[in-house]
Design a protein around this motif. Structure first.
Motif, PDB file in Angstrom:
ATOM      1  N   PHE A  69      26.637  -0.133  36.089  1.00 23.81           N
ATOM      2  CA  PHE A  69      25.540  -0.548  35.205  1.00 23.81           C
ATOM      3  C   PHE A  69      24.235  -0.747  35.970  1.00 23.81           C
ATOM      4  O   PHE A  69      23.157  -0.620  35.410  1.00 23.81           O
ATOM      5  N   ASN A  70      24.327  -0.992  37.299  1.00 21.52           N
ATOM      6  CA  ASN A  70      23.094  -1.012  38.107  1.00 21.52           C
ATOM      7  C   ASN A  70      22.491   0.392  38.135  1.00 21.52           C
ATOM      8  O   ASN A  70      21.285   0.582  38.042  1.00 21.52           O
ATOM      9  N   PHE A  71      23.385   1.384  38.229  1.00 21.89           N
ATOM     10  CA  PHE A  71      22.932   2.787  38.233  1.00 21.89           C
ATOM     11  C   PHE A  71      22.251   3.124  36.910  1.00 21.89           C
ATOM     12  O   PHE A  71      21.161   3.687  36.885  1.00 21.89           O
ATOM     13  N   TYR A  72      22.903   2.717  35.792  1.00 16.61           N
ATOM     14  CA  TYR A  72      22.318   3.000  34.476  1.00 16.61           C
ATOM     15  C   TYR A  72      20.917   2.401  34.388  1.00 16.61           C
ATOM     16  O   TYR A  72      19.972   3.008  33.909  1.00 16.61           O
ATOM     17  N   LYS A  73      20.779   1.186  34.939  1.00 20.47           N
ATOM     18  CA  LYS A  73      19.476   0.501  34.896  1.00 20.47           C
ATOM     19  C   LYS A  73      18.457   1.258  35.757  1.00 20.47           C
ATOM     20  O   LYS A  73      17.325   1.509  35.337  1.00 20.47           O
ATOM     21  N   SER A  74      18.905   1.706  36.961  1.00 19.35           N
ATOM     22  CA  SER A  74      17.950   2.368  37.873  1.00 19.35           C
ATOM     23  C   SER A  74      17.514   3.721  37.300  1.00 19.35           C
ATOM     24  O   SER A  74      16.391   4.157  37.499  1.00 19.35           O
ATOM     25  N   ILE A  75      18.413   4.364  36.534  1.00 20.00           N
ATOM     26  CA  ILE A  75      18.029   5.626  35.885  1.00 20.00           C
ATOM     27  C   ILE A  75      17.023   5.328  34.772  1.00 20.00           C
ATOM     28  O   ILE A  75      16.000   6.008  34.629  1.00 20.00           O
ATOM     29  N   GLY A  76      17.291   4.256  34.020  1.00 20.12           N
ATOM     30  CA  GLY A  76      16.389   3.895  32.912  1.00 20.12           C
ATOM     31  C   GLY A  76      14.978   3.621  33.401  1.00 20.12           C
ATOM     32  O   GLY A  76      13.993   4.004  32.765  1.00 20.12           O
ATOM     33  N   GLU A  77      14.892   2.978  34.584  1.00 23.61           N
ATOM     34  CA  GLU A  77      13.565   2.605  35.124  1.00 23.61           C
ATOM     35  C   GLU A  77      12.734   3.833  35.511  1.00 23.61           C
ATOM     36  O   GLU A  77      11.523   3.748  35.643  1.00 23.61           O
ATOM     37  N   LEU A  78      13.400   4.999  35.648  1.00 25.47           N
ATOM     38  CA  LEU A  78      12.660   6.212  36.039  1.00 25.47           C
ATOM     39  C   LEU A  78      11.912   6.817  34.854  1.00 25.47           C
ATOM     40  O   LEU A  78      10.967   7.567  35.027  1.00 25.47           O
ATOM     41  N   HIS A  79      12.367   6.486  33.629  1.00 30.28           N
ATOM     42  CA  HIS A  79      11.729   7.047  32.416  1.00 30.28           C
ATOM     43  C   HIS A  79      11.567   8.563  32.560  1.00 30.28           C
ATOM     44  O   HIS A  79      10.463   9.104  32.426  1.00 30.28           O
ATOM     45  N   MET A  80      12.690   9.237  32.863  1.00 34.22           N
ATOM     46  CA  MET A  80      12.645  10.699  33.034  1.00 34.22           C
ATOM     47  C   MET A  80      12.352  11.376  31.694  1.00 34.22           C
ATOM     48  O   MET A  80      12.852  10.952  30.663  1.00 34.22           O
ATOM     49  N   VAL A  81      11.545  12.462  31.756  1.00 29.48           N
ATOM     50  CA  VAL A  81      11.395  13.291  30.553  1.00 29.48           C
ATOM     51  C   VAL A  81      12.628  14.179  30.499  1.00 29.48           C
ATOM     52  O   VAL A  81      13.340  14.340  31.491  1.00 29.48           O
ATOM     53  N   GLN A  82      12.862  14.793  29.338  1.00 24.82           N
ATOM     54  CA  GLN A  82      14.129  15.536  29.167  1.00 24.82           C
ATOM     55  C   GLN A  82      14.243  16.715  30.120  1.00 24.82           C
ATOM     56  O   GLN A  82      15.335  17.018  30.600  1.00 24.82           O
ATOM     57  N   GLU A  83      13.097  17.345  30.474  1.00 24.92           N
ATOM     58  CA  GLU A  83      13.161  18.455  31.441  1.00 24.92           C
ATOM     59  C   GLU A  83      13.652  17.945  32.802  1.00 24.92           C
ATOM     60  O   GLU A  83      14.460  18.600  33.468  1.00 24.92           O
ATOM     61  N   GLU A  84      13.190  16.770  33.200  1.00 26.71           N
ATOM     62  CA  GLU A  84      13.630  16.198  34.490  1.00 26.71           C
ATOM     63  C   GLU A  84      15.118  15.877  34.447  1.00 26.71           C
ATOM     64  O   GLU A  84      15.848  16.126  35.410  1.00 26.71           O
ATOM     65  N   GLN A  85      15.603  15.368  33.298  1.00 25.03           N
ATOM     66  CA  GLN A  85      17.025  15.054  33.176  1.00 25.03           C
ATOM     67  C   GLN A  85      17.853  16.336  33.318  1.00 25.03           C
ATOM     68  O   GLN A  85      18.825  16.389  34.063  1.00 25.03           O
ATOM     69  N   ALA A  86      17.429  17.377  32.617  1.00 25.10           N
ATOM     70  CA  ALA A  86      18.167  18.645  32.631  1.00 25.10           C
ATOM     71  C   ALA A  86      18.150  19.263  34.030  1.00 25.10           C
ATOM     72  O   ALA A  86      19.187  19.697  34.548  1.00 25.10           O
ATOM     73  N   LEU A  87      16.984  19.244  34.694  1.00 24.01           N
ATOM     74  CA  LEU A  87      16.880  19.849  36.034  1.00 24.01           C
ATOM     75  C   LEU A  87      17.642  19.035  37.069  1.00 24.01           C
ATOM     76  O   LEU A  87      18.296  19.587  37.957  1.00 24.01           O
ATOM     77  N   LEU A  88      17.614  17.695  36.927  1.00 22.47           N
ATOM     78  CA  LEU A  88      18.326  16.849  37.908  1.00 22.47           C
ATOM     79  C   LEU A  88      19.833  17.087  37.799  1.00 22.47           C
ATOM     80  O   LEU A  88      20.535  17.177  38.804  1.00 22.47           O
ATOM     81  N   THR A  89      20.331  17.223  36.559  1.00 24.78           N
ATOM     82  CA  THR A  89      21.757  17.520  36.363  1.00 24.78           C
ATOM     83  C   THR A  89      22.097  18.879  36.971  1.00 24.78           C
ATOM     84  O   THR A  89      23.123  19.035  37.631  1.00 24.78           O
ATOM     85  N   THR A  90      21.194  19.845  36.810  1.00 22.73           N
ATOM     86  CA  THR A  90      21.416  21.191  37.362  1.00 22.73           C
ATOM     87  C   THR A  90      21.440  21.143  38.890  1.00 22.73           C
ATOM     88  O   THR A  90      22.301  21.757  39.525  1.00 22.73           O
ATOM     89  N   VAL A  91      20.518  20.366  39.480  1.00 21.04           N
ATOM     90  CA  VAL A  91      20.498  20.213  40.950  1.00 21.04           C
ATOM     91  C   VAL A  91      21.826  19.620  41.433  1.00 21.04           C
ATOM     92  O   VAL A  91      22.392  20.061  42.431  1.00 21.04           O
ATOM     93  N   THR A  92      22.354  18.671  40.665  1.00 25.98           N
ATOM     94  CA  THR A  92      23.635  18.028  41.031  1.00 25.98           C
ATOM     95  C   THR A  92      24.779  19.040  40.985  1.00 25.98           C
ATOM     96  O   THR A  92      25.612  19.098  41.879  1.00 25.98           O
ATOM     97  N   ILE A  93      24.786  19.879  39.956  1.00 23.90           N
ATOM     98  CA  ILE A  93      25.857  20.876  39.812  1.00 23.90           C
ATOM     99  C   ILE A  93      25.762  21.904  40.946  1.00 23.90           C
ATOM    100  O   ILE A  93      26.760  22.296  41.524  1.00 23.90           O
ATOM    101  N   LEU A  94      24.534  22.250  41.320  1.00 25.82           N
ATOM    102  CA  LEU A  94      24.324  23.289  42.365  1.00 25.82           C
ATOM    103  C   LEU A  94      24.260  22.681  43.761  1.00 25.82           C
ATOM    104  O   LEU A  94      23.407  23.051  44.574  1.00 25.82           O
ATOM    105  N   THR A  95      25.134  21.704  44.038  1.00 27.21           N
ATOM    106  CA  THR A  95      25.184  21.108  45.377  1.00 27.21           C
ATOM    107  C   THR A  95      26.063  21.981  46.271  1.00 27.21           C
ATOM    108  O   THR A  95      27.262  22.128  46.013  1.00 27.21           O
TER     109      THR A  95
END
Ligand SMILES: CC(C)c1onc(-c2c(Cl)cccc2Cl)c1COc1ccc2c(ccn2Cc2cccc(C(=O)O)c2)c1
Length: 232
Positions: A126-152
């Motif tokens: 839940f600390n992680f959930y909070k730290s993600i919330g504080e970033l206020h990512m736009v949906q493009e950033e969310q989608a690209l960050l997930t893609t970066v994670t998959i392409l590790t």
């Protein structure tokens, strides 16, 4: 110097963001979160169903990542197995921070807190959930960050790491520019975003222990989860 997203980078970002938004857990599965049983057993079963559905959604999403299907077949599997938990932590973080009815966030939090997960994992989660919330990512950033994670590239058993690295660098370049354009007042934003990926690795290690403790209490997973998480 002026940061500019090229036409092809714009197209790449649109393909990935549209795919990310298109592939969601079916509403009938998400709605089950609202049914009234709240026992630890019931919560575990519901979360297992959601995780299974989330993995199916994730597999469909990766097929839309330009270049992914051109990778070696076994490497595609290795990337999915290696990133599934991290992608699901990111997705669940976005659902928690959506605070809309569709995410059923309160109910979801309640069920996760009462599903047999020990406190030592609940707190960092839940600390992680909070730290993600504080970033206020736009949906493009969310989608690209997930893609970066998959392409590790350095996931276990990946043979052609160079090929994965080339794909990941293409996405990282777009994400870096997007962060500069979306958060001009915060030059360190991109670095903060990548810092979350480090936190995801830690959560992934906690997750392995979560699975072990569930199994010790004789909890059963679905065949898809057993396959992707190498359990049972
Ligand atoms: C097997 C099960 C008990 C489990 O093991 N570890 C985790 C586990 C846990 Cl407990 C936390 C984080 C990651 C994992 Cl794998 C889980 C529960 O997994 C999930 C999977 C998906 C989740 C959640 C929570 C939210 N979502 C996504 C979601 C919910 C509702 C709507 C939508 C949507 O796309 O519209 C998406 C939990």
């Amino acid at each position: 110097e002026k940061v500019e997203i090229t036409k092809e980078q714009q197209a790449l970002m649109k393909i990935i963001t549209d795919a990310y938004n298109r592939h969601q857990i079916p509403q009938d599965v998400a709605k089950k979160l609202l049914q009234d049983q709240y026992s630890a057993e019931e919560n575990f079963l519901l979360l297992t169903e959601m995780a299974t559905s989330q993995v199916q959604v994730l597999v469909e999403f990766t097929k839309n990542i330009p270049g992914f299907l051109s990778l070696d077949r076994e490497d595609q599997i290795a990337l999915l197995k290696g990133s599934a938990v991290e992608a699901m932590f990111l997705r669940s973080a976005q659902v928690f921070n959506r605070k809309t009815p569709s995410g059923h966030t309160e109910v979801l939090e309640e069920r996760i807190r009462k599903s047999g997960i020990s406190e030592e994992f609940i707190t960092p989660m839940f600390n992680f959930y909070k730290s993600i919330g504080e970033l206020h990512m736009v949906q493009e950033e969310q989608a690209l960050l997930t893609t970066v994670t998959i392409l590790t590239p350095d996931r276990p058993y990946v043979k052609d790491q160079q090929a994965v690295e080339r794909l990941q660098e293409t996405i990282l370049d777009v994400l870096r520019k997007l962060c500069v354009l979306q958060h001009p007042q915060e030059p360190q934003y991109f670095a903060r975003l990548l810092g979350r990926l480090t936190e995801l690795r830690t959560l992934s290690h906690y997750h392995t222990e979560m699975l072990a403790s569930w199994r010790m209490n004789d909890h059963k997973f679905t065949p898809l989860l057993c396959e992707i998480w190498d359990v049972q």
